[in-house]
Design a protein around this motif. Structure first.
Motif, PDB file in Angstrom:
ATOM      1  N   UNK A  30      -5.651  12.006  10.172  1.00 42.91           N
ATOM      2  CA  UNK A  30      -6.161  10.762   9.909  1.00 42.91           C
ATOM      3  C   UNK A  30      -5.087   9.586  10.176  1.00 42.91           C
ATOM      4  N   UNK A  31      -5.812   8.430  10.421  1.00 38.72           N
ATOM      5  CA  UNK A  31      -4.833   7.313  10.895  1.00 38.72           C
ATOM      6  C   UNK A  31      -3.768   6.959  10.021  1.00 38.72           C
ATOM      7  N   UNK A  32      -2.607   6.469  10.387  1.00 38.43           N
ATOM      8  CA  UNK A  32      -1.678   6.011   9.566  1.00 38.43           C
ATOM      9  C   UNK A  32      -0.775   5.022  10.273  1.00 38.43           C
ATOM     10  N   UNK A  33      -0.641   3.747   9.626  1.00 37.08           N
ATOM     11  CA  UNK A  33       0.060   2.870  10.223  1.00 37.08           C
ATOM     12  C   UNK A  33       1.443   2.978  10.369  1.00 37.08           C
ATOM     13  N   UNK A  34       2.433   2.756  11.287  1.00 32.62           N
ATOM     14  CA  UNK A  34       3.845   3.017  11.319  1.00 32.62           C
ATOM     15  C   UNK A  34       4.683   2.859  10.113  1.00 32.62           C
ATOM     16  N   UNK A  35       4.512   1.824   9.325  1.00 28.48           N
ATOM     17  CA  UNK A  35       5.114   1.843   7.936  1.00 28.48           C
ATOM     18  C   UNK A  35       4.685   3.004   6.879  1.00 28.48           C
ATOM     19  N   UNK A  36       3.473   3.450   7.057  1.00 29.13           N
ATOM     20  CA  UNK A  36       2.851   4.114   6.147  1.00 29.13           C
ATOM     21  C   UNK A  36       2.873   5.657   6.318  1.00 29.13           C
ATOM     22  N   UNK A  37       3.603   6.209   7.290  1.00 33.05           N
ATOM     23  CA  UNK A  37       3.358   7.590   7.653  1.00 33.05           C
ATOM     24  C   UNK A  37       4.867   8.246   7.262  1.00 33.05           C
ATOM     25  N   UNK A  38       5.592   7.808   6.316  1.00 36.52           N
ATOM     26  CA  UNK A  38       6.910   8.427   5.773  1.00 36.52           C
ATOM     27  C   UNK A  38       6.471   9.290   4.770  1.00 36.52           C
ATOM     28  N   UNK A  39       7.502  10.159   4.428  1.00 33.70           N
ATOM     29  CA  UNK A  39       7.338  11.259   3.564  1.00 33.70           C
ATOM     30  C   UNK A  39       6.584  10.518   1.988  1.00 33.70           C
ATOM     31  N   UNK A  40       7.365   9.720   1.563  1.00 35.54           N
ATOM     32  CA  UNK A  40       7.014   9.203   0.155  1.00 35.54           C
ATOM     33  C   UNK A  40       5.681   8.606   0.238  1.00 35.54           C
ATOM     34  N   UNK A  41       5.466   7.841   1.174  1.00 32.79           N
ATOM     35  CA  UNK A  41       4.059   7.085   1.216  1.00 32.79           C
ATOM     36  C   UNK A  41       2.809   8.039   1.407  1.00 32.79           C
ATOM     37  N   UNK A  42       3.055   9.342   2.180  1.00 31.47           N
ATOM     38  CA  UNK A  42       2.359  10.314   2.090  1.00 31.47           C
ATOM     39  C   UNK A  42       1.986  11.086   0.748  1.00 31.47           C
ATOM     40  N   UNK A  43       3.182  11.338   0.095  1.00 35.65           N
ATOM     41  CA  UNK A  43       2.815  11.977  -1.113  1.00 35.65           C
ATOM     42  C   UNK A  43       2.266  11.194  -2.121  1.00 35.65           C
ATOM     43  N   UNK A  44       2.417   9.620  -2.150  1.00 36.27           N
ATOM     44  CA  UNK A  44       1.948   8.949  -3.138  1.00 36.27           C
ATOM     45  C   UNK A  44       0.101   8.797  -2.715  1.00 36.27           C
ATOM     46  N   UNK A  45       0.021   8.722  -1.502  1.00 35.18           N
ATOM     47  CA  UNK A  45      -1.385   8.816  -1.041  1.00 35.18           C
ATOM     48  C   UNK A  45      -2.323   9.938  -1.189  1.00 35.18           C
ATOM     49  N   UNK A  46      -1.594  11.260  -1.166  1.00 36.82           N
ATOM     50  CA  UNK A  46      -2.036  12.256  -1.600  1.00 36.82           C
ATOM     51  C   UNK A  46      -2.447  12.451  -2.967  1.00 36.82           C
ATOM     52  N   UNK A  47      -1.582  11.753  -3.841  1.00 36.02           N
ATOM     53  CA  UNK A  47      -1.529  11.899  -5.338  1.00 36.02           C
ATOM     54  C   UNK A  47      -2.680  10.325  -5.676  1.00 36.02           C
ATOM     55  N   UNK A  48      -2.930   9.733  -4.788  1.00 41.29           N
ATOM     56  CA  UNK A  48      -3.762   8.510  -5.134  1.00 41.29           C
ATOM     57  C   UNK A  48      -5.176   9.020  -4.755  1.00 41.29           C
ATOM     58  N   UNK A  49      -5.236  10.363  -4.253  1.00 43.40           N
ATOM     59  CA  UNK A  49      -6.735  10.695  -3.665  1.00 43.40           C
ATOM     60  C   UNK A  49      -7.231   9.939  -2.631  1.00 43.40           C
ATOM     61  N   UNK A  50      -6.207   9.754  -1.681  1.00 43.60           N
ATOM     62  CA  UNK A  50      -6.770   8.953  -0.402  1.00 43.60           C
ATOM     63  C   UNK A  50      -6.996   9.876   0.787  1.00 43.60           C
ATOM     64  N   UNK A  51      -7.026  11.340   0.387  1.00 40.91           N
ATOM     65  CA  UNK A  51      -7.472  12.113   1.507  1.00 40.91           C
ATOM     66  C   UNK A  51      -8.609  13.070   0.807  1.00 40.91           C
TER      67      UNK A  51
END
Length: 102
Positions: A30-51
């Motif tokens: 999955x694409x991720x912008x440079x600012x949104x490819x960190x661990x905390x953002x990833x965890x938040x996106x997983x829990x926000x059902x973005x994948x």
């Protein structure tokens, strides 16, 4: 002979990418912008059902010269955070079922 410049970005922090299963269409990173490819953002996106169906997560740091599969590390972190959420998406439940230590 002159050297070609590297196409690998020099980012001085850990970058996380998700391999998502799109069913009949196959799997893709999955694409991720440079600012949104960190661990905390990833965890938040997983829990926000973005994948829809995450199956593997890798991390890398080009400045330090390493990469590794962090699927189990992320699964363990999600399990620890369950208590903070009223509802956990089915995509995360499925991810945790498949991400079992062997």
């Amino acid at each position: 002979m002159p050297r070609s410049p590297s196409i690998v970005p020099r980012v001085d922090h850990d970058t996380y990418l998700v391999l998502n299963d799109f069913g009949r269409l196959g799997r893709a990173w999955c694409e991720a912008d440079e600012e949104g490819a960190d661990r905390e953002t990833l965890l938040r996106r997983l829990l926000d059902d973005q994948y829809s169906h995450p199956v593997r997560i890798v991390a890398f740091n080009t400045a330090e010269g390493w990469s590794r599969d962090v699927t189990m590390d992320i699964a363990d972190e999600l399990r620890r955070r369950f208590v903070e959420y009223d509802e956990v998406p089915s995509s995360v439940h499925e991810f945790l079922e498949t991400a079992v230590r062997r």
